[in-house]
Design a protein around this motif. Structure first.
Motif, PDB file in Angstrom:
ATOM      1  N   VAL A  21       0.841  -1.195   0.000  1.00  0.00           N
ATOM      2  CA  VAL A  21       0.000   0.000   0.000  1.00  0.00           C
ATOM      3  C   VAL A  21       0.872   1.240   0.000  1.00  0.00           C
ATOM      4  N   ARG A  22       1.901   1.263   0.857  1.00  0.00           N
ATOM      5  CA  ARG A  22       2.805   2.417   0.906  1.00  0.00           C
ATOM      6  C   ARG A  22       3.496   2.612  -0.438  1.00  0.00           C
ATOM      7  N   ASP A  23       3.909   1.522  -1.072  1.00  0.00           N
ATOM      8  CA  ASP A  23       4.547   1.623  -2.386  1.00  0.00           C
ATOM      9  C   ASP A  23       3.576   2.198  -3.412  1.00  0.00           C
ATOM     10  N   ALA A  24       2.344   1.711  -3.414  1.00  0.00           N
ATOM     11  CA  ALA A  24       1.340   2.178  -4.372  1.00  0.00           C
ATOM     12  C   ALA A  24       1.034   3.664  -4.176  1.00  0.00           C
ATOM     13  N   MET A  25       1.118   4.148  -2.931  1.00  0.00           N
ATOM     14  CA  MET A  25       0.835   5.548  -2.625  1.00  0.00           C
ATOM     15  C   MET A  25       2.066   6.436  -2.750  1.00  0.00           C
ATOM     16  N   GLY A  26       3.227   5.835  -2.964  1.00  0.00           N
ATOM     17  CA  GLY A  26       4.459   6.613  -3.052  1.00  0.00           C
ATOM     18  C   GLY A  26       4.949   7.110  -1.708  1.00  0.00           C
ATOM     19  N   ILE A  27       4.587   6.396  -0.656  1.00  0.00           N
ATOM     20  CA  ILE A  27       4.980   6.788   0.705  1.00  0.00           C
ATOM     21  C   ILE A  27       6.301   6.122   1.056  1.00  0.00           C
ATOM     22  N   THR A  28       7.264   6.947   1.440  1.00  0.00           N
ATOM     23  CA  THR A  28       8.550   6.428   1.906  1.00  0.00           C
ATOM     24  C   THR A  28       8.882   7.100   3.231  1.00  0.00           C
ATOM     25  N   GLY A  29       9.378   6.322   4.147  1.00  0.00           N
ATOM     26  CA  GLY A  29       9.753   6.875   5.436  1.00  0.00           C
ATOM     27  C   GLY A  29       8.566   7.458   6.187  1.00  0.00           C
ATOM     28  N   GLU A  30       8.863   8.414   7.049  1.00  0.00           N
ATOM     29  CA  GLU A  30       7.826   9.056   7.848  1.00  0.00           C
ATOM     30  C   GLU A  30       7.138  10.104   6.988  1.00  0.00           C
ATOM     31  N   THR A  31       5.832   9.977   6.823  1.00  0.00           N
ATOM     32  CA  THR A  31       5.071  10.853   5.938  1.00  0.00           C
ATOM     33  C   THR A  31       3.770  11.260   6.604  1.00  0.00           C
ATOM     34  N   ARG A  32       3.396  12.528   6.451  1.00  0.00           N
ATOM     35  CA  ARG A  32       2.093  12.987   6.938  1.00  0.00           C
ATOM     36  C   ARG A  32       1.069  12.731   5.850  1.00  0.00           C
ATOM     37  N   ILE A  33      -0.115  12.292   6.266  1.00  0.00           N
ATOM     38  CA  ILE A  33      -1.184  12.026   5.314  1.00  0.00           C
ATOM     39  C   ILE A  33      -2.446  12.743   5.742  1.00  0.00           C
ATOM     40  N   ILE A  34      -3.318  12.977   4.792  1.00  0.00           N
ATOM     41  CA  ILE A  34      -4.632  13.553   5.067  1.00  0.00           C
ATOM     42  C   ILE A  34      -5.623  12.403   5.073  1.00  0.00           C
ATOM     43  N   VAL A  35      -6.461  12.338   6.083  1.00  0.00           N
ATOM     44  CA  VAL A  35      -7.482  11.304   6.196  1.00  0.00           C
ATOM     45  C   VAL A  35      -8.825  11.962   5.923  1.00  0.00           C
ATOM     46  N   THR A  36      -9.510  11.478   4.895  1.00  0.00           N
ATOM     47  CA  THR A  36     -10.826  11.999   4.535  1.00  0.00           C
ATOM     48  C   THR A  36     -11.859  10.915   4.809  1.00  0.00           C
ATOM     49  N   VAL A  37     -12.855  11.238   5.628  1.00  0.00           N
ATOM     50  CA  VAL A  37     -13.910  10.287   5.957  1.00  0.00           C
ATOM     51  C   VAL A  37     -15.180  10.731   5.243  1.00  0.00           C
ATOM     52  N   ASP A  38     -15.739   9.824   4.455  1.00  0.00           N
ATOM     53  CA  ASP A  38     -16.975  10.078   3.720  1.00  0.00           C
ATOM     54  C   ASP A  38     -17.945   8.952   4.075  1.00  0.00           C
ATOM     55  N   GLY A  39     -18.807   9.225   5.042  1.00  0.00           N
ATOM     56  CA  GLY A  39     -19.684   8.165   5.534  1.00  0.00           C
ATOM     57  C   GLY A  39     -18.840   7.117   6.250  1.00  0.00           C
ATOM     58  N   THR A  40     -18.855   5.894   5.745  1.00  0.00           N
ATOM     59  CA  THR A  40     -18.035   4.834   6.338  1.00  0.00           C
ATOM     60  C   THR A  40     -16.784   4.570   5.514  1.00  0.00           C
ATOM     61  N   ASP A  41     -16.565   5.355   4.449  1.00  0.00           N
ATOM     62  CA  ASP A  41     -15.366   5.198   3.613  1.00  0.00           C
ATOM     63  C   ASP A  41     -14.281   6.154   4.080  1.00  0.00           C
ATOM     64  N   VAL A  42     -13.041   5.687   4.016  1.00  0.00           N
ATOM     65  CA  VAL A  42     -11.893   6.489   4.422  1.00  0.00           C
ATOM     66  C   VAL A  42     -10.911   6.543   3.259  1.00  0.00           C
ATOM     67  N   ARG A  43     -10.419   7.756   2.974  1.00  0.00           N
ATOM     68  CA  ARG A  43      -9.412   7.928   1.922  1.00  0.00           C
ATOM     69  C   ARG A  43      -8.151   8.501   2.559  1.00  0.00           C
ATOM     70  N   LEU A  44      -7.014   7.901   2.268  1.00  0.00           N
ATOM     71  CA  LEU A  44      -5.721   8.374   2.755  1.00  0.00           C
ATOM     72  C   LEU A  44      -4.981   9.016   1.590  1.00  0.00           C
ATOM     73  N   SER A  45      -4.486  10.223   1.786  1.00  0.00           N
ATOM     74  CA  SER A  45      -3.772  10.945   0.734  1.00  0.00           C
ATOM     75  C   SER A  45      -2.505  11.545   1.322  1.00  0.00           C
ATOM     76  N   PRO A  46      -1.342  11.221   0.745  1.00  0.00           N
ATOM     77  CA  PRO A  46      -0.128  11.877   1.225  1.00  0.00           C
ATOM     78  C   PRO A  46      -0.286  13.393   1.076  1.00  0.00           C
ATOM     79  N   ILE A  47       0.094  14.136   2.085  1.00  0.00           N
ATOM     80  CA  ILE A  47      -0.127  15.583   2.089  1.00  0.00           C
ATOM     81  C   ILE A  47       0.563  16.250   0.905  1.00  0.00           C
ATOM     82  N   LYS A  48       1.720  15.720   0.476  1.00  0.00           N
ATOM     83  CA  LYS A  48       2.425  16.328  -0.658  1.00  0.00           C
ATOM     84  C   LYS A  48       1.571  16.249  -1.923  1.00  0.00           C
TER      85      LYS A  48
END
Length: 87
Positions: A21-48
């Motif tokens: 999952v981290r590879d697919a999102m391009g996340i390496t090392g310590e990274t801040r992400i934005i968590v968006t909750v839409d009803g019962t669905d959650v989306r994770l987006s790297p802040i960059k």
């Protein structure tokens, strides 16, 4: 690419994002992400990624070239107008 996997949520609310999952999102090392909750669905987006999208959106819709001082002056004028309107 769509990746579907399950993740265990610990009793204290922590979870570990699998390496795939981290590879697919391009996340390496310590990274801040934005968590968006839409009803019962959650989306994770790297802040960059979110910042890049917002910058592109701004460039697309910006109608004039203004610096931060001009922006702050405009906001202060807006605030002053709002203060006058209070009764």
């Amino acid at each position: 690419m769509t990746l579907v996997t399950d993740v265990k949520l610990a009793a204290n609310g922590r979870m570990l994002l699998p390496q795939a999952v981290r590879d697919a999102m391009g996340i390496t090392g310590e990274t801040r992400i934005i968590v968006t909750v839409d009803g019962t669905d959650v989306r994770l987006s790297p802040i960059k990624n979110v910042v890049s999208k917002l910058q592109a959106l701004y460039r697309e819709h910006a109608t004039q070239d203004a610096d931060s001082a001009a922006f702050l002056e405009e906001r202060r004028a807006d605030d002053a107008d709002g203060q006058d309107a209070k009764v």
